[in-house]
Scaffold this motif. Structure first.
Motif, PDB file in Angstrom:
ATOM      1  N   HIS A 293       0.813  -1.220   0.000  1.00 33.27           N
ATOM      2  CA  HIS A 293       0.000   0.000   0.000  1.00 33.27           C
ATOM      3  C   HIS A 293       0.844   1.265   0.000  1.00 33.27           C
ATOM      4  CE1 HIS A 293       1.149  -0.232   4.154  1.00 33.27           C
ATOM      5  NE2 HIS A 293       0.301   0.662   4.605  1.00 33.27           N
ATOM      6  N   GLN A 294       2.167   1.124   0.081  1.00 33.22           N
ATOM      7  CA  GLN A 294       3.045   2.290   0.072  1.00 33.22           C
ATOM      8  C   GLN A 294       3.699   2.440  -1.296  1.00 33.22           C
ATOM      9  OE1 GLN A 294       6.112   2.213   3.045  1.00 33.22           O
ATOM     10  NE2 GLN A 294       7.106   4.062   2.310  1.00 33.22           N
TER      11      GLN A 294
ATOM     12  N   ALA B  64       5.890   7.515  10.433  1.00 33.12           N
ATOM     13  CA  ALA B  64       5.107   7.437   9.201  1.00 33.12           C
ATOM     14  C   ALA B  64       5.091   8.772   8.473  1.00 33.12           C
ATOM     15  CB  ALA B  64       3.677   6.998   9.520  1.00 33.12           C
ATOM     16  N   PHE B  65       4.884   9.861   9.208  1.00 31.66           N
ATOM     17  CA  PHE B  65       4.791  11.179   8.587  1.00 31.66           C
ATOM     18  C   PHE B  65       6.054  11.517   7.799  1.00 31.66           C
ATOM     19  CE2 PHE B  65       5.265  15.855   8.790  1.00 31.66           C
ATOM     20  CZ  PHE B  65       4.109  16.214   8.111  1.00 31.66           C
TER      21      PHE B  65
ATOM     22  N   LEU C 229      -2.822   7.582   7.999  1.00 30.57           N
ATOM     23  CA  LEU C 229      -3.762   6.467   8.149  1.00 30.57           C
ATOM     24  C   LEU C 229      -3.126   5.416   9.048  1.00 30.57           C
ATOM     25  CD1 LEU C 229      -6.317   4.817   7.357  1.00 30.57           C
ATOM     26  CD2 LEU C 229      -4.984   3.931   5.431  1.00 30.57           C
ATOM     27  N   ARG C 230      -3.852   5.053  10.098  1.00 31.10           N
ATOM     28  CA  ARG C 230      -3.382   3.987  10.993  1.00 31.10           C
ATOM     29  C   ARG C 230      -4.321   2.801  10.910  1.00 31.10           C
ATOM     30  NH1 ARG C 230      -4.773   2.746  16.332  1.00 31.10           N
ATOM     31  NH2 ARG C 230      -5.758   4.797  16.615  1.00 31.10           N
TER      32      ARG C 230
ATOM     33  N   CYS D 135       1.174   2.333   9.821  1.00 31.24           N
ATOM     34  CA  CYS D 135       0.848   3.748   9.667  1.00 31.24           C
ATOM     35  C   CYS D 135       1.516   4.267   8.400  1.00 31.24           C
ATOM     36  CB  CYS D 135       1.330   4.554  10.866  1.00 31.24           C
ATOM     37  SG  CYS D 135       0.506   4.171  12.419  1.00 31.24           S
ATOM     38  N   LEU D 136       0.794   5.117   7.678  1.00 33.80           N
ATOM     39  CA  LEU D 136       1.333   5.646   6.424  1.00 33.80           C
ATOM     40  C   LEU D 136       0.669   6.978   6.102  1.00 33.80           C
ATOM     41  CD1 LEU D 136       3.337   4.608   4.179  1.00 33.80           C
ATOM     42  CD2 LEU D 136       1.301   4.131   2.827  1.00 33.80           C
ATOM     43  N   PRO D 137       1.437   7.952   5.585  1.00 33.66           N
ATOM     44  CA  PRO D 137       0.809   9.198   5.142  1.00 33.66           C
ATOM     45  C   PRO D 137      -0.190   8.932   4.025  1.00 33.66           C
ATOM     46  CG  PRO D 137       3.207   9.389   5.168  1.00 33.66           C
ATOM     47  CD  PRO D 137       2.884   7.951   5.367  1.00 33.66           C
ATOM     48  N   VAL D 138      -1.327   9.598   4.086  1.00 34.17           N
ATOM     49  CA  VAL D 138      -2.345   9.412   3.049  1.00 34.17           C
ATOM     50  C   VAL D 138      -1.786   9.763   1.677  1.00 34.17           C
ATOM     51  CG1 VAL D 138      -4.549  10.336   2.206  1.00 34.17           C
ATOM     52  CG2 VAL D 138      -4.297   9.708   4.609  1.00 34.17           C
TER      53      VAL D 138
END
Length: 628
Positions: free
Chosen positions: A123-124, A464-465, A565-566, A585-588
């Motif tokens: 998803h990244q 994540a950010f 997004l967590r 966790c990943l930035p939208v």
């Protein structure tokens, strides 16, 4: 049983038993498979290319490229020995599956496994492992225009009271892309300088060793500047020693400003400071006794903030939340008693007058850090932050930030347009826990210092950010927080809509219940701008080793640049605390749309086998051009 085609390529017959049959396809996957194949039982490269273009947003994918993806996937699976094909030995499978013959195919079960592969369908957004990515943001603006990946008490390996100090967490922080390193320096024997958390039982590490490791690893993960923040408790002789060591060890790496730029009228840019180490001071921290005196309500509220209530909780979640809040209250009482003992240990710090900086040390400083009460010429106690004619860094304790957010929020955003703002965790977070960094970022403050050894959600969010902008440790602030903007927070409207559909959980790394099958659920949350933050969760799938969900979660986002997004998987226990299975966790802004594999990590960020299959979509909302 399948057969080889005339070109020697293995295909599965429609009636064959699939070697991937251990995973049932979610309804959405079956629908997309049928749509792409036109109802056929097998997906060839042409059908896969259609799926990748139309559903996954991978524009320009050709049939040949899709064929390579199928063959690579089948070859890896066969080579691993996890799924051998009937009638095919492991010795020959890779050669026969990777040849350039007639296109290979996937049945529905193989297609599910194809989607669950985080290496190719994660998803990244992709980046080359081991190589520095180029940042996507403009890096030529002043430092005050960027959020900066920052650590707090970087030298600590554990809690704030008795843990060991070491160079290891410093190296780890730098290798993870952290750009702000903090050292608390104290006088040692025989002219040496020791680094430790003052007034505690933490075991020190040598200052010289820390500087050598910083030089060695400063620019391994990123070429952009490292800010070395020194909280000095040194007498004048030890200050001379510190200045000498910094010059000798760091040499040309260290940025030494000219006298007229101490402090500067405006900060230089990250681009201008590439591959340089900047020295910043930090006022000695308030003693624990002083913090208790000034912020008694913060101590009382410390534990409860980490267990927020949610409007969409079901009855089982309410039971769990009540149990956790009860335990938090009990732990808070224990923490308060310990904190009071720590306070009595540190009261002596107040008796020692601050020692003036000597010229040899002060000439190294580029970023001057001040507490609000030190801005005496322009700062009124309890009033708003007021910028001066020189660029500095305001040093705010966690309670001070929340008071300013409540009483003078606009002063934070205006101050941080030309200055830096640093927020550090409340001194009584003995367990090295953290405040939510998005509270600082949402108001333009660039440096949210994080206890990286705390391994709590703020650590996940911060890490994540800063995957954004190539992972260089600097992220450009949204336009409405930059100079020239007059946008009011209250006028911001949703700009982007994120839709998340959790489909499947599988490949669990351990068994959770001995006498029954596990009960899984997924927390789906957005962290970021305060009006965007929301926490939701799926229903609990009881006694199910391979849970399937169908809930759809829609998140309208006002400031997607700050949105994280967590996804957090739990295993529900009725009479005990739920097990934490894993999180991601990943930035939208770094999400890949479509049906994607989410590989979970442990609380400490270690990779796990457990995976989720989710469907993500991003939609720009109308009139977004009139917003931020």
């Amino acid at each position: 049983m399948g057969t080889k085609d005339t070109m020697g390529c293995y295909c599965l017959a429609p009636h064959a038993v699939s070697p991937f049959s251990d995973c049932r396809a979610p309804d959405l996957v079956q629908e997309e498979f049928k749509k792409a194949t036109g109802g056929n039982a097998l997906m060839d490269s042409h059908a896969l290319a259609i799926f990748l273009r139309e559903n996954q947003g991978e524009e320009g994918v050709t049939d040949e490229e899709a064929n390579i993806q199928i063959r690579s996937f089948l070859a890896v699976r066969a080579h691993s020995g996890r799924h051998k094909f009937p009638g095919m030995s492991q010795r020959h499978s890779k050669r026969e599956l990777s040849g350039r013959q007639q296109p290979a195919t996937l049945d529905i079960s193989a297609f599910v496994k194809f989607l669950l592969n985080p290496e190719s369908n994660g998803h990244q957004k992709f980046f080359n492992k081991g190589l520095k990515k180029q940042p996507t943001d403009d890096m030529t603006a002043p430092l005050s225009h960027y959020y900066i990946f920052a650590s707090h008490n970087t030298y600590l390996t554990g809690n704030q009271l008795v843990s060991k100090c070491s160079t290891r967490p410093i190296v780890k922080a730098l290798l993870n892309g952290c750009r702000v390193i903090e050292l608390d320096c104290h006088d040692g024997k025989d002219g040496k300088i020791k680094v430790l958390h003052g007034g505690t039982l933490t075991k020190p590490v040598d200052f010289e060793d820390c500087i050598k490791e910083i030089k060695k690893h400063a620019f391994t993960a990123s070429d952009y500047p490292v800010i070395l923040t020194i909280e000095s408790h040194l007498d004048q002789e030890h200050q001379k020693r510190a200045a000498m060591l910094l010059k000798e060890i760091l040499g040309d790496m260290m940025f030494i400003p000219s006298p007229e730029h101490r402090p500067p009228i405006a900060f230089l840019s990250p681009e201008e400071l590439k591959n340089r180490i900047i020295i910043s001071d930090k006022p000695p921290g308030e003693s624990v006794a002083c913090q208790i005196k000034e912020e008694p309500e913060t101590l009382d509220n410390l534990g409860s903030k980490s267990i927020p209530r949610t409007d969409d909780s079901d009855s089982e979640e309410d039971v769990q939340a009540k149990w956790e809040r009860k335990m938090q209250r009990r732990q808070s009482k224990i923490a308060k008693n310990v904190a009071l003992k720590v306070a009595s240990m540190r009261c002596k710090d107040d008796e020692n007058p601050s020692i003036a900086k000597i010229h040899e040390f002060e000439e190294l400083l580029y970023i001057y850090c001040q507490k609000p009460k030190e801005m005496e010429a322009r700062q009124v106690k309890g009033g708003p932050l007021v910028a001066g004619d020189r660029a500095i860094m305001a040093n705010l304790a966690e309670p001070q930030l929340y008071r300013l957010i409540k009483e003078h929020p606009s002063s934070l955003t205006e101050f941080s347009k030309t200055n830096l703002g640093r927020v550090y965790p409340f001194g009584l977070r003995i367990d090295s826990s953290n405040a939510n960094p998005t509270d600082a970022w949402s108001h333009g403050l660039q440096v949210a210092a994080i206890n990286m050894q705390g391994h709590d959600r703020p650590v996940w969010i911060s890490q994540a950010f800063f995957k954004r902008n190539g992972g260089c440790g600097y992220v450009k602030k949204p336009d409405f927080l930059l100079p020239g903007s007059t946008v009011d927070f209250k006028s911001l409207q949703p700009k982007l809509e994120l839709t998340v559909k959790v489909l499947l959980g599988t490949d669990w790394h351990r068994h959770y219940d001995i006498f029954k099958k596990p009960d899984y659920f997924v927390k789906v949350a957005i962290h970021g701008f305060h009006d965007d933050e929301v926490k939701k969760r799926t229903e609990v799938k009881k006694r199910c080793s391979e849970p399937h969900w169908s809930e759809v979660f829609v998140f309208p986002l006002r400031v997607p640049e700050l949105a994280i997004l967590r996804l957090e998987v739990g295993e529900h226990d009725k009479f005990m605390r739920d097990d934490m299975v894993g999180q991601s966790c990943l930035p939208v802004t770094e999400l890949r749309q479509g049906i994607r594999a989410v590989k979970l990590e442990s609380k400490k960020g270690q990779p796990r086998n457990s995976k989720l299959l989710c469907d993500f979509s991003l939609c720009t909302l109308p009139r977004a051009d009139l917003l931020i």
